[in-house]
Motif scaffolding. Structure first.
Motif, PDB file in Angstrom:
ATOM      1  N   ARG A  60       0.858  -1.181   0.000  1.00 33.61           N
ATOM      2  CA  ARG A  60       0.000   0.000   0.000  1.00 33.61           C
ATOM      3  C   ARG A  60       0.897   1.235   0.000  1.00 33.61           C
ATOM      4  NH1 ARG A  60      -5.091   0.875   2.639  1.00 33.61           N
ATOM      5  NH2 ARG A  60      -5.665   3.054   2.304  1.00 33.61           N
ATOM      6  N   VAL A  61       0.590   2.199  -0.862  1.00 35.90           N
ATOM      7  CA  VAL A  61       1.389   3.433  -0.922  1.00 35.90           C
ATOM      8  C   VAL A  61       0.527   4.600  -0.449  1.00 35.90           C
ATOM      9  CG1 VAL A  61       2.695   5.005  -2.407  1.00 35.90           C
ATOM     10  CG2 VAL A  61       2.764   2.534  -2.838  1.00 35.90           C
ATOM     11  N   ILE A  62       1.003   5.316   0.579  1.00 40.80           N
ATOM     12  CA  ILE A  62       0.232   6.445   1.113  1.00 40.80           C
ATOM     13  C   ILE A  62       1.086   7.709   1.127  1.00 40.80           C
ATOM     14  CG2 ILE A  62      -1.173   7.269   3.061  1.00 40.80           C
ATOM     15  CD1 ILE A  62      -1.490   4.379   3.986  1.00 40.80           C
ATOM     16  N   PRO A  63       0.780   8.683   0.272  1.00 40.18           N
ATOM     17  CA  PRO A  63       1.513   9.962   0.322  1.00 40.18           C
ATOM     18  C   PRO A  63       1.060  10.765   1.538  1.00 40.18           C
ATOM     19  CG  PRO A  63       0.323   9.655  -1.779  1.00 40.18           C
ATOM     20  CD  PRO A  63      -0.231   8.676  -0.804  1.00 40.18           C
ATOM     21  N   VAL A  64       2.032  11.253   2.307  1.00 34.69           N
ATOM     22  CA  VAL A  64       1.696  12.014   3.523  1.00 34.69           C
ATOM     23  C   VAL A  64       2.620  13.221   3.677  1.00 34.69           C
ATOM     24  CG1 VAL A  64       0.921   9.965   4.813  1.00 34.69           C
ATOM     25  CG2 VAL A  64       3.281  10.728   5.029  1.00 34.69           C
ATOM     26  N   CYS A  65       2.198  14.131   4.536  1.00 32.62           N
ATOM     27  CA  CYS A  65       3.119  15.125   5.052  1.00 32.62           C
ATOM     28  C   CYS A  65       2.928  15.130   6.555  1.00 32.62           C
ATOM     29  CB  CYS A  65       2.845  16.502   4.456  1.00 32.62           C
ATOM     30  SG  CYS A  65       3.927  17.741   5.207  1.00 32.62           S
ATOM     31  N   ALA A  66       3.885  14.527   7.267  1.00 31.94           N
ATOM     32  CA  ALA A  66       3.756  14.386   8.717  1.00 31.94           C
ATOM     33  C   ALA A  66       3.742  15.758   9.392  1.00 31.94           C
ATOM     34  CB  ALA A  66       4.889  13.524   9.267  1.00 31.94           C
ATOM     35  N   ARG A  67       4.414  16.714   8.782  1.00 39.17           N
ATOM     36  CA  ARG A  67       4.518  18.045   9.394  1.00 39.17           C
ATOM     37  C   ARG A  67       3.166  18.765   9.374  1.00 39.17           C
ATOM     38  NH1 ARG A  67       5.698  23.122   8.015  1.00 39.17           N
ATOM     39  NH2 ARG A  67       5.650  22.589   5.814  1.00 39.17           N
ATOM     40  N   THR A  68       2.483  18.719   8.214  1.00 36.64           N
ATOM     41  CA  THR A  68       1.192  19.416   8.115  1.00 36.64           C
ATOM     42  C   THR A  68       0.011  18.504   8.451  1.00 36.64           C
ATOM     43  OG1 THR A  68       0.906  18.817   5.791  1.00 36.64           O
ATOM     44  CG2 THR A  68       2.089  20.872   6.248  1.00 36.64           C
ATOM     45  N   GLY A  69       0.254  17.189   8.465  1.00 34.62           N
ATOM     46  CA  GLY A  69      -0.821  16.256   8.778  1.00 34.62           C
ATOM     47  C   GLY A  69      -1.552  15.725   7.548  1.00 34.62           C
ATOM     48  N   GLU A  70      -1.216  16.236   6.378  1.00 39.14           N
ATOM     49  CA  GLU A  70      -1.867  15.788   5.147  1.00 39.14           C
ATOM     50  C   GLU A  70      -1.658  14.283   4.916  1.00 39.14           C
ATOM     51  OE1 GLU A  70      -0.558  18.002   1.715  1.00 39.14           O
ATOM     52  OE2 GLU A  70      -1.898  16.902   0.356  1.00 39.14           O
ATOM     53  N   GLY A  71      -2.740  13.584   4.648  1.00 40.23           N
ATOM     54  CA  GLY A  71      -2.646  12.153   4.357  1.00 40.23           C
ATOM     55  C   GLY A  71      -2.492  11.265   5.578  1.00 40.23           C
ATOM     56  N   MET A  72      -2.304  11.865   6.748  1.00 43.77           N
ATOM     57  CA  MET A  72      -2.009  11.068   7.941  1.00 43.77           C
ATOM     58  C   MET A  72      -3.199  10.219   8.396  1.00 43.77           C
ATOM     59  SD  MET A  72       1.149  11.214   8.750  1.00 43.77           S
ATOM     60  CE  MET A  72       1.326  10.717  10.463  1.00 43.77           C
ATOM     61  N   LYS A  73      -4.423  10.697   8.077  1.00 40.70           N
ATOM     62  CA  LYS A  73      -5.583   9.931   8.519  1.00 40.70           C
ATOM     63  C   LYS A  73      -5.661   8.599   7.762  1.00 40.70           C
ATOM     64  CE  LYS A  73     -10.332  10.114   9.988  1.00 40.70           C
ATOM     65  NZ  LYS A  73     -10.633   8.774   9.460  1.00 40.70           N
ATOM     66  N   GLU A  74      -5.343   8.657   6.468  1.00 37.64           N
ATOM     67  CA  GLU A  74      -5.352   7.416   5.690  1.00 37.64           C
ATOM     68  C   GLU A  74      -4.373   6.417   6.292  1.00 37.64           C
ATOM     69  OE1 GLU A  74      -4.516   7.842   1.473  1.00 37.64           O
ATOM     70  OE2 GLU A  74      -4.548   5.657   1.207  1.00 37.64           O
ATOM     71  N   TRP A  75      -3.215   6.898   6.726  1.00 37.93           N
ATOM     72  CA  TRP A  75      -2.187   6.049   7.342  1.00 37.93           C
ATOM     73  C   TRP A  75      -2.659   5.490   8.686  1.00 37.93           C
ATOM     74  CZ3 TRP A  75       1.537   2.934   8.450  1.00 37.93           C
ATOM     75  CH2 TRP A  75       2.304   3.063   9.613  1.00 37.93           C
ATOM     76  N   THR A  76      -3.161   6.339   9.568  1.00 35.83           N
ATOM     77  CA  THR A  76      -3.551   5.850  10.897  1.00 35.83           C
ATOM     78  C   THR A  76      -4.780   4.944  10.802  1.00 35.83           C
ATOM     79  OG1 THR A  76      -4.695   7.951  11.326  1.00 35.83           O
ATOM     80  CG2 THR A  76      -2.496   7.700  12.251  1.00 35.83           C
ATOM     81  N   ASP A  77      -5.675   5.212   9.829  1.00 38.28           N
ATOM     82  CA  ASP A  77      -6.810   4.310   9.616  1.00 38.28           C
ATOM     83  C   ASP A  77      -6.323   2.933   9.172  1.00 38.28           C
ATOM     84  OD1 ASP A  77      -8.605   6.224  10.305  1.00 38.28           O
ATOM     85  OD2 ASP A  77      -9.322   6.664   8.280  1.00 38.28           O
ATOM     86  N   TRP A  78      -5.337   2.938   8.272  1.00 39.89           N
ATOM     87  CA  TRP A  78      -4.761   1.672   7.787  1.00 39.89           C
ATOM     88  C   TRP A  78      -4.175   0.893   8.966  1.00 39.89           C
ATOM     89  CZ3 TRP A  78       0.105  -0.526   8.056  1.00 39.89           C
ATOM     90  CH2 TRP A  78       0.337  -1.643   7.244  1.00 39.89           C
ATOM     91  N   LEU A  79      -3.422   1.612   9.805  1.00 37.29           N
ATOM     92  CA  LEU A  79      -2.740   0.982  10.941  1.00 37.29           C
ATOM     93  C   LEU A  79      -3.748   0.402  11.933  1.00 37.29           C
ATOM     94  CD1 LEU A  79       0.017   0.383  12.172  1.00 37.29           C
ATOM     95  CD2 LEU A  79       0.058   2.700  13.122  1.00 37.29           C
ATOM     96  N   LEU A  80      -4.775   1.182  12.217  1.00 38.04           N
ATOM     97  CA  LEU A  80      -5.817   0.754  13.150  1.00 38.04           C
ATOM     98  C   LEU A  80      -6.505  -0.524  12.655  1.00 38.04           C
ATOM     99  CD1 LEU A  80      -6.704   1.991  15.791  1.00 38.04           C
ATOM    100  CD2 LEU A  80      -8.475   3.278  14.576  1.00 38.04           C
ATOM    101  N   GLU A  81      -6.778  -0.538  11.355  1.00 38.12           N
ATOM    102  CA  GLU A  81      -7.390  -1.698  10.709  1.00 38.12           C
ATOM    103  C   GLU A  81      -6.494  -2.932  10.863  1.00 38.12           C
ATOM    104  OE1 GLU A  81     -10.583  -3.333   8.783  1.00 38.12           O
ATOM    105  OE2 GLU A  81     -10.401  -1.270   9.504  1.00 38.12           O
ATOM    106  N   GLN A  82      -5.179  -2.751  10.667  1.00 33.00           N
ATOM    107  CA  GLN A  82      -4.228  -3.858  10.774  1.00 33.00           C
ATOM    108  C   GLN A  82      -4.193  -4.414  12.200  1.00 33.00           C
ATOM    109  OE1 GLN A  82      -2.727  -5.061   8.026  1.00 33.00           O
ATOM    110  NE2 GLN A  82      -3.822  -3.450   6.946  1.00 33.00           N
ATOM    111  N   VAL A  83      -4.204  -3.517  13.180  1.00 33.34           N
ATOM    112  CA  VAL A  83      -4.174  -3.944  14.585  1.00 33.34           C
ATOM    113  C   VAL A  83      -5.426  -4.764  14.893  1.00 33.34           C
ATOM    114  CG1 VAL A  83      -4.154  -3.164  17.003  1.00 33.34           C
ATOM    115  CG2 VAL A  83      -2.742  -1.978  15.301  1.00 33.34           C
TER     116      VAL A  83
END
Lengths: 237, 125
Positions: free
Chosen positions: A208-231
């Motif tokens: 899975r490829v997720i473009p993000v900007c950790a500094r501004t928060g852009e795309g981070m929800k897609e990442w944390t949703d993915w992680l939560l789903e995996q857990v």
């Protein structure tokens, strides 16, 4: 004196580590602990990404972090202040972590666990839902050693270039998810996002490829949703 | 050598690898009532991430630390790297041509062999 004889071994040098990693993974699953192995080059933005991730998930999950990159600019206290339990792992100059070192790190996290510290001897943590291993910052050696992680993630930052998947194919082939970080600077770099996706797909169609900007928060929800789903899947599986 | 290491911080991939080999062989020795290992033969792919020179110098250092391996010789057998092309279904030497197939120009190619790193056999008593 006994005579010399030849013993045929025929096993991969990594076989022993692979076995230990498999064992660790099984024990973690029994305890309901999800282990994320986070890899990247130095300076790709692991600290900022970790901070954002903890911030987003700490209300839902009990999080523990193992810092392996002893030379990184990650301040373990900063991360501790974010609400996650943190320990520092010393790799003794080694360029990767193996399954045995990861187990020691997890036992270190377990020592902060009231329930398990009452028992004799070191043990894996009971009261952590998500353990994050921040692996040593390089794209070669960590890819060869299975740490026992439930999932492997890597961060590739825009300034590193879109051809990294071609130069470090093994790293990209072991990853379940690739975060392309620092997308806010895309206009200033010769980085083709679609080409990069294609290079990753060539090496690992399942990633899975997720473009993000950790500094501004852009795309981070897609990442944390993915992680939560995996857990969640890990615990139900 | 680990090319991800930073300036001034020389991380030795090969040393970690040598310890992994010795740990595995110590188990083998225990299972087979072996008291002395005099020779270890490895198979090393041409494009594995391990360099033989570094491996040999780490080996010479490490055998002095573990009794079972005192004086043991390390033999490294090289395996050539071969890449398979999905498009024209032929193989070619990886080191010479890299990722692009020299027969048809396709990038749809996969490493067939060459990243192996195996313990083949040991001489013991």
């Amino acid at each position: 004196m006994k005579e010399f004889r030849i013993l045929e071994i025929k096993q991969s040098v990594f076989a022993d580590n692979d076995r230990q990693a498999g064992e660790l993974r099984r024990e973690l699953r029994e305890r309901g602990v999800f282990l994320l192995n986070l890899m990247s080059s130095p300076g790709a933005g692991k600290t900022t990404t970790l901070m954002r991730t903890i911030e987003a998930l700490k209300a839902t999950l009990r999080i523990g972090v193992m810092e392996a990159d002893i030379d990184s600019d990650v301040d373990a206290r900063t991360i501790a202040g974010s609400g996650a339990r943190v320990i520092q792992l010393h790799t003794g100059g080694m360029c990767h972590l193996d399954a045995a070192m990861t187990r020691q790190g997890l036992e270190g996290l377990g020592a902060g666990d009231k329930e398990s510290s009452r028992k004799a001897g070191p043990s894996l943590p009971q009261d952590i839902d998500l353990a994050i291993l921040e692996n040593v910052g390089n794209l070669v050696c960590p890819a060869e050693f299975d740490t026992g992680a439930s999932k492997n993630a890597m961060i590739l930052s825009v300034p590193e270039g879109d051809d990294k998947p071609l130069k470090y194919p093994l790293m990209f082939s072991v990853c379940d998810v690739v975060l392309i970080n620092k997308i806010d600077v895309l206009p200033y770099f010769d980085f083709d996002l679609e080409k990069c996706r294609e290079y990753i797909r060539m090496r690992n169609p399942g990633a899975r490829v997720i473009p993000v900007c950790a500094r501004t928060g852009e795309g981070m929800k897609e990442w944390t949703d993915w992680l939560l789903e995996q857990v969640k899947d890990w615990r139900e599986g | 050598m680990c090319d991800g290491a930073r300036e001034g911080e020389r991380s030795m991939h090969e040393l970690g690898v040598v310890f992994h080999i010795m740990d595995s062989l110590e188990k083998v020795a225990l299972e087979n009532q072996v008291t002395e290992i005099s020779k270890v033969v490895l198979e090393l792919g041409e494009v594995s991430t391990v360099l033989e020179d570094y491996l040999q110098s780490c080996w010479k250092w490490a055998i002095r630390k573990r009794e079972l391996f005192a004086g043991a010789e390390l033999i490294v057998e090289k395996l050539p790297a071969l890449t398979w092309c999905d498009a024209c279904r032929q193989t070619y030497p990886t080191v010479e041509y890299g990722k692009i197939c020299p027969h048809c120009g396709s990038p749809e190619t996969w490493l067939l062999q060459g990243n192996e790193f195996n313990i083949k056999e040991i001489e013991v008593r």
